[in-house]
Design a protein around this motif. Sequence first.
Motif, mmCIF file in Angstrom:
data_model
loop_
_atom_site.group_PDB
_atom_site.id
_atom_site.type_symbol
_atom_site.label_atom_id
_atom_site.label_comp_id
_atom_site.label_asym_id
_atom_site.label_seq_id
_atom_site.Cartn_x
_atom_site.Cartn_y
_atom_site.Cartn_z
ATOM 1 N N GLY A 36 44.058 16.664 136.695
ATOM 2 C CA GLY A 36 45.154 16.482 137.586
ATOM 3 C C GLY A 36 45.532 15.123 138.054
ATOM 4 N N LYS A 307 52.077 14.486 145.054
ATOM 5 C CA LYS A 307 52.667 14.878 146.254
ATOM 6 C C LYS A 307 52.032 14.641 147.432
ATOM 7 C CE LYS A 307 52.167 20.146 145.753
ATOM 8 N NZ LYS A 307 52.687 21.386 145.928
ATOM 9 N N GLU A 338 54.090 17.445 141.279
ATOM 10 C CA GLU A 338 53.219 18.524 142.147
ATOM 11 C C GLU A 338 51.861 18.320 141.600
ATOM 12 O OE1 GLU A 338 54.707 20.474 144.341
ATOM 13 O OE2 GLU A 338 56.603 19.404 144.221
ATOM 14 N N TYR A 339 51.271 19.688 141.510
ATOM 15 C CA TYR A 339 49.833 19.784 141.601
ATOM 16 C C TYR A 339 49.495 20.613 139.987
ATOM 17 C CZ TYR A 339 48.540 18.556 146.260
ATOM 18 O OH TYR A 339 48.207 17.798 147.425
ATOM 19 N N LEU A 340 48.403 20.091 139.245
ATOM 20 C CA LEU A 340 47.939 20.711 138.105
ATOM 21 C C LEU A 340 46.690 21.602 138.722
ATOM 22 C CD1 LEU A 340 48.409 20.739 135.035
ATOM 23 C CD2 LEU A 340 46.446 19.121 135.013
ATOM 24 N N ASN A 341 46.887 22.794 138.336
ATOM 25 C CA ASN A 341 45.924 23.686 138.388
ATOM 26 C C ASN A 341 44.975 24.060 137.082
ATOM 27 O OD1 ASN A 341 46.086 24.065 141.119
ATOM 28 N ND2 ASN A 341 47.570 25.637 140.895
ATOM 29 N N LYS A 346 42.407 25.531 142.024
ATOM 30 C CA LYS A 346 42.444 24.324 142.309
ATOM 31 C C LYS A 346 41.111 23.707 141.588
ATOM 32 C CE LYS A 346 45.041 24.421 146.550
ATOM 33 N NZ LYS A 346 45.091 24.361 147.807
ATOM 34 N N PRO A 378 53.062 19.126 135.571
ATOM 35 C CA PRO A 378 53.651 19.292 137.241
ATOM 36 C C PRO A 378 54.815 18.508 137.665
ATOM 37 C CG PRO A 378 51.488 18.036 137.256
ATOM 38 C CD PRO A 378 51.576 18.390 136.115
ATOM 39 N N LYS A 381 57.100 21.225 139.432
ATOM 40 C CA LYS A 381 56.579 22.328 140.156
ATOM 41 C C LYS A 381 55.058 22.455 139.816
ATOM 42 C CE LYS A 381 57.726 25.743 136.683
ATOM 43 N NZ LYS A 381 58.286 27.164 136.198
ATOM 44 N N ASP A 382 54.227 23.146 140.550
ATOM 45 C CA ASP A 382 52.662 23.190 140.229
ATOM 46 C C ASP A 382 52.666 23.944 138.925
ATOM 47 O OD1 ASP A 382 52.408 22.268 142.747
ATOM 48 O OD2 ASP A 382 51.286 23.960 143.598
ATOM 49 N N THR A 383 51.463 23.553 138.100
ATOM 50 C CA THR A 383 51.499 24.021 136.822
ATOM 51 C C THR A 383 49.929 24.397 136.639
ATOM 52 O OG1 THR A 383 51.715 22.179 135.548
ATOM 53 C CG2 THR A 383 53.769 23.117 135.651
ATOM 54 N N ASN A 384 49.879 25.121 135.241
ATOM 55 C CA ASN A 384 48.333 25.122 135.061
ATOM 56 C C ASN A 384 48.009 24.981 133.804
ATOM 57 O OD1 ASN A 384 46.009 27.125 135.916
ATOM 58 N ND2 ASN A 384 46.704 28.382 134.402
#
Length: 542
Positions: A36, A307, A338-341, A346, A378, A381-384
């Motif tokens: 992340g 973010k 944004e965040y990477l999951n 998380k 990300p 938007k948050d992505t995985n």
Amino acid sequence: MITAKIKNKSKGGHYMSKKILIGGAWPYANNSLHLGHLAGLISGDILARYHRQIGDDVIYVSGSDCHGTPITERAKKENTTPCKIAEGFHQEFCKVFETVNFSYNLYTKTNDDYHKSRVKELFKKMYDNGYIYEKIDKDNYCEKCNKFLADRELKLICPVCGNETKGDQCDCGHVPTKEELAGSICVECGNKIIVKDNKNLYIALSKLQPQIEEYVSLHKNNWRKNAQNETDKYLKQGLRDRAVTRDLSWGVEIPVEGYENKRMYVWIEAVLGYVTATMKYCEENNLDWRQWWKESDNNKMYMVHGKDNITFHSLIFPGLLLALEDNYKLPDMIVSTEYLNFNDQKFSKSKGVGMTILEAIEELNVDTLRLHLIKNGPERKDTNFTIEDYKATHNEITNKLGNFVNRTLKYKGIETIPEGNMDTTFKDKIEKMYTNISEQVEKLEFREAVLLIIGFLDEANKYYDERKPWIQAKEDISGFNDTIYTCSNIIANISNFIEPFMPGTAMKIREYLHIDKATWNYIEVTPNLKLENINPLFERMK
């Protein structure tokens, strides 16, 4: 060597280089970096490499954030010193960034003597200008430990979920109020805390709000949407003055009489590290740091972070620079991801969720990992992240780029680049690609830039297949020479296209074709160039 045809990047003349400052967020030296973090910081390296390619004077800086309570807490648990904890992770971070090919001009640390000296000068300047003032607070105090405590040094029962939590934030998401903290106990000794008068220094952000609002209104349309929304939210609420001192022994000393036993809050000295790191780099390289940090039509500044750090870069840092009252340039571009999951969860070291960067680069290809985190990262938007998705990206690039390079430069029976004619239609496509990728990068649309390159690889492979060089070699040697020469030039220019995204692969291609350096101009390879030591760029993953 290569022959390069130089495109002018300004109307009617040569491109006028700019002074580009890129600040990558300072990772906290308390734990290993995970994927992340890489996803949030890679934008800085893309920008640095791109701007160098087009001819700008780039300074790209960051460093390890070495001070604060979490490091002192970890040191106590491990029976060592905060300095040793911070230094250990700093060395690990240096290794990580070198391995993933981040092209920092200077990666330093907040525990560096130069930084501490310079940041104290900046702090004193804001104090002398009247933007830092003294205020008496009611703070939590442990009589047994004889010290004021930070929220995370307190322990209480969360009034929302009923579980034991530290005072800064519960796992359920609740942030305890000041009233709720009044009944808490000291984490270290278990004693119930009392409330006691405590003097601190504050930065007068409320006083600076009109200037900050003016700055934001001039720049925010160039920022990512999350930065615009988060910044507007805090401005609408009204900026609150923030404490800049705290009761710690580990950190940067306060250059104000009466505050000898306190230290700077990490957020103020870490963001000012962008300035001090530039100063240090320029001092060591006989450059004038003011050309990057004083307001001018010929410089541009990017701040790159996740973010969770938006307001520190879009509001607080500009406020600190304004408080210096010395024509400091404020950030032009807020590059906030944004965040990477990881596998739809998380990242969490305690729960064993995710991969550190060091773990990832032991198993995965660095360049295709970089590309995957841009293409599937990300950005908006948050992505995985999953290993299966990464493998799909890796094998796609192996097929589209690796195989194209291999079947062109290792074509059976040729040992040199043939003397042929460049396909004019493809030359036009290449030249348009430079323009189109530039437009996307400068709009911070890195994913779109990568998709353009992948689409171009599809066109290149289609061209190769339609030309059928395996038949031309037998029936039309002139056409065969044109095909291989054109494809060799396509590969040469691809090395320029991918330099900001996959620098290790770009370098391999330049070595194959004896290209001196990455540029942002259309180039052609030298006919009769000897082709040797051409190895596969990637190995397919099963």
